[in-house]
Design a protein around this motif. Structure first.
Motif, PDB file in Angstrom:
ATOM      1  N   LEU B  30     -13.079  23.668  32.699  1.00  0.00           N
ATOM      2  CA  LEU B  30     -13.066  22.611  31.799  1.00  0.00           C
ATOM      3  C   LEU B  30     -14.284  22.500  31.233  1.00  0.00           C
ATOM      4  O   LEU B  30     -15.221  23.260  31.419  1.00  0.00           O
ATOM      5  CB  LEU B  30     -13.238  21.332  33.031  1.00  0.00           C
ATOM      6  N   ALA B 203      -9.063  14.682  32.751  1.00  0.00           N
ATOM      7  CA  ALA B 203      -8.555  15.599  33.268  1.00  0.00           C
ATOM      8  C   ALA B 203      -7.989  15.095  34.658  1.00  0.00           C
ATOM      9  O   ALA B 203      -8.616  14.354  35.288  1.00  0.00           O
ATOM     10  CB  ALA B 203      -9.601  16.760  33.922  1.00  0.00           C
ATOM     11  N   ALA B 213      -5.118  17.861  30.941  1.00  0.00           N
ATOM     12  CA  ALA B 213      -6.621  17.581  30.352  1.00  0.00           C
ATOM     13  C   ALA B 213      -6.288  17.415  28.643  1.00  0.00           C
ATOM     14  O   ALA B 213      -5.490  18.151  28.228  1.00  0.00           O
ATOM     15  CB  ALA B 213      -7.532  18.797  30.537  1.00  0.00           C
ATOM     16  N   GLY B 310      -5.311  20.750  26.152  1.00  0.00           N
ATOM     17  CA  GLY B 310      -6.370  20.786  27.166  1.00  0.00           C
ATOM     18  C   GLY B 310      -7.381  21.797  26.270  1.00  0.00           C
ATOM     19  O   GLY B 310      -7.514  21.862  25.072  1.00  0.00           O
TER      20      GLY B 310
END
Lengths: 262, 311
Positions: B30, B203, B213, B310
């Motif tokens: 992330l 997320a 995400a 994402g």
């Protein structure tokens, strides 16, 4: 952590002072009701209060006091790690701060017990019975270090635990007393007796015994006529052994604390 | 310390955490941009708290790494970082005033005026011991301590848990306010409406893995619901499930909802051929997206979207 630990320590000392005050009041009331206040009858025997015996008792009381503070790291593990470990201080700095504050607290507890003793001696007017042997200073060194060794071993035993640390401290007391008895017992055959004697080197309570003979009077404090010096040479050697236990306990405690996860 | 523009405030790279045989977090990556509000969503046991713990060094990652502003976490960073755990970790034997004093002595950025304003905002008694506080008040106390140091990075695990709706709104306002001041906020919540209101990016984790995400608005525009009502029980739509854009199909009597990726026009046309009374294309809200993502039939579609939107 300094502030939090200082609050904890002051709270502990407050309760110790309350217990001492209550104990003093109880003894004085009982003595007064029996007409003993102001003097203690002792017959014709030579009466002596060796100063190191008072140190030995102070060390024992301080060991009781520091039983809970030795498990500070363990009590932080009871859900407080997210607070302790998210301060701008390393775990080593945090631990050393805790130990520093606790050390002052232990010295204060030791001094408070000696103060209580002085108040008793004054109340019962027995200052002239207090004797100061030539090794009093060395003995003081031994007894002032003893609670530190006890504290550090409690820390080593409990640093990686949470609530379970409380029970472990209780078992540590039982084990230390039982080991001292086994090491002192003349009825234990070798090689067990020798083994218990060696293991007893790691037992901080074993270093608390005080034994002296003066004329017909024998003074036994914290362990009776078993070896006065666990390390076998002199109080200084005992103090050195206790310092080693202190350092080893702290190191083991810190290693566990650094490996711990919240 | 100023951060470099463009360097993410927090980067999580292939983070894996195992507890014995249990895989709590699996290969999570992330990136949280500076100054954003980032919502971490997931069902219970999804791995959100474990992720936070690994981020903050409270737990050791089994694999992977976490960096803050491009560097690994070190104790001095906590001068600028505040964490509110899911479960109150404060000392129950301390009073509110003592907890504030503890904070003052620990953080050079501590702002007493701000702390007192927050104590008043949450109606917390300074003289009362924390153990006498309700669960919600304990959470509020933890929030007061966190916001009192003007953190540049805030990590909040269920920050509104146990709070009444009024104080929940205060928390949301505080989060938005801190972010407006330049702080990066990462927070988890089961209150999806709050996340939708505050978070710019989200997320969604499920069973230890990242399922989705991206930016909230982007996700919402990428995912639609085609809702149709029939005069009688809705017909079987089995034929539609083979469509690559279709995620989940829900039937309830005369109503049918088809969760789709993309604009949904094609699916709406196909349903229109079945002569419904009405058919319309709706935006998915974050709750729809969350439920479709963690639902087994929606996972494949969500994973596709995660790939597209994402990091």
């Amino acid at each position: 952590m300094r502030y939090t630990q200082t609050l904890r320590m002051l709270n502990g000392l407050k309760w110790l002072a309350i217990v001492f005050a209550a104990f003093y009041a109880l003894v004085v009331i009982i003595a007064a009701s029996n007409g003993f206040l102001g003097h203690i009858p002792h017959g014709d025997k030579k009466f002596e209060i060796p100063l190191p015996a008072l140190f030995a008792l102070a060390a024992f009381v301080t060991c009781i006091f520091c039983s809970s503070y030795g498990r500070t790291l363990s009590s932080e593990n009871e859900d407080h790690l997210p607070v302790v470990w998210t301060r701008p201080k390393s775990r080593l700095q945090t631990t050393l701060t805790i130990v520093g504050v606790d050390s002052l607290g232990m010295l204060a507890a030791f001094a408070m017990y000696l103060l209580l003793t002085a108040v008793f001696i004054t109340t019962f007017q027995v200052w002239h019975y207090v004797t100061v042997p030539s090794d009093a200073l060395a003995q003081f060194g031994r007894y002032i270090v003893q609670p530190f060794a006890f504290y550090a071993l409690v820390m080593a035993l409990t640093a990686s635990t949470g609530c379970a640390g409380r029970g472990l401290v209780g078992w540590f007391w039982v084990g230390a007393i039982f080991l001292g008895i086994l090491a002192a017992s003349p009825f234990i055959p070798n090689p067990w007796h020798a083994i218990f004697n060696y293991v007893n080197f790691l037992n901080p309570l074993a270093y608390g015994s005080y034994h002296t003979t003066s004329g017909t009077e024998t003074i036994n404090v914290m362990g009776g006529p078993t070896p006065t010096y666990v390390a076998g040479l002199a109080p200084v050697m005992d103090a050195a052994a206790l310092l080693i236990l202190f350092a080893a306990g702290l190191t083991l405690g810190l290693i566990q604390w650094r490996r711990l996860e919240a | 310390m100023m951060m470099n523009e463009g360097t993410p405030a927090i980067s999580i790279d292939r983070l894996t955490k195992r507890y014995g045989q249990t895989l709590a977090v699996e290969s999570l990556s992330l990136s949280v941009p500076q100054g954003t509000i980032f919502g971490l969503l997931g069902t219970n046991g999804a791995g959100k708290t474990t992720t936070f713990k690994c981020m903050l060094g409270l737990a050791r990652p089994s694999e992977g790494s976490v960096s803050f502003e491009g560097r690994p976490l070190t104790p001095p960073l906590f001068e600028r970082l505040a964490y509110v755990p899911e479960k109150c970790a404060l000392y129950e034997w301390m009073t509110g005033a003592q907890l504030l004093e503890m904070q003052r002595r620990s953080f050079s950025r501590y702002d007493d005026k701000r702390a007192n304003e927050l104590m008043d905002l949450f109606a917390l008694d300074r003289k009362k011991k924390l153990g006498k506080f309700s669960k919600g008040q304990q959470t509020a106390m933890a929030l007061v301590l966190a916001f009192s140091i003007h953190p540049e990075i805030l990590v909040l695990d269920e920050p509104a848990a146990g709070l009444d709706p009024v104080h929940q709104r205060h928390v949301l306002d505080l989060i938005i306010g801190e972010s407006a001041g330049g702080a990066t906020v990462v927070f988890s919540s089961h209150q999806i409406g709050q996340v939708e209101r505050a978070a710019e990016r989200v997320a969604i984790m499920h069973q230890g893995t990242l399922r989705l995400a991206g930016e909230v608005e982007q996700l919402k525009s990428d995912l639609k619901v085609v809702e149709a009502t029939f005069d009688t029980d809705a017909p079987s739509l089995n034929g539609l499930s083979a469509e690559p854009s279709v995620g989940q199909i829900q039937r309830a009597g005369r109503l049918v909802r088809v969760y789709v990726k993309g604009n949904g026009d094609e699916i709406a046309r196909k349903i229109g051929d079945m002569h419904p009374r009405s058919v319309r294309i709706l935006d998915q809200n974050l709750e729809d997206i969350f439920l479709t993502t963690v639902g087994s039939s929606g996972s494949a579609m969500a994973a596709d979207v995660a790939g597209a939107s994402g990091r």
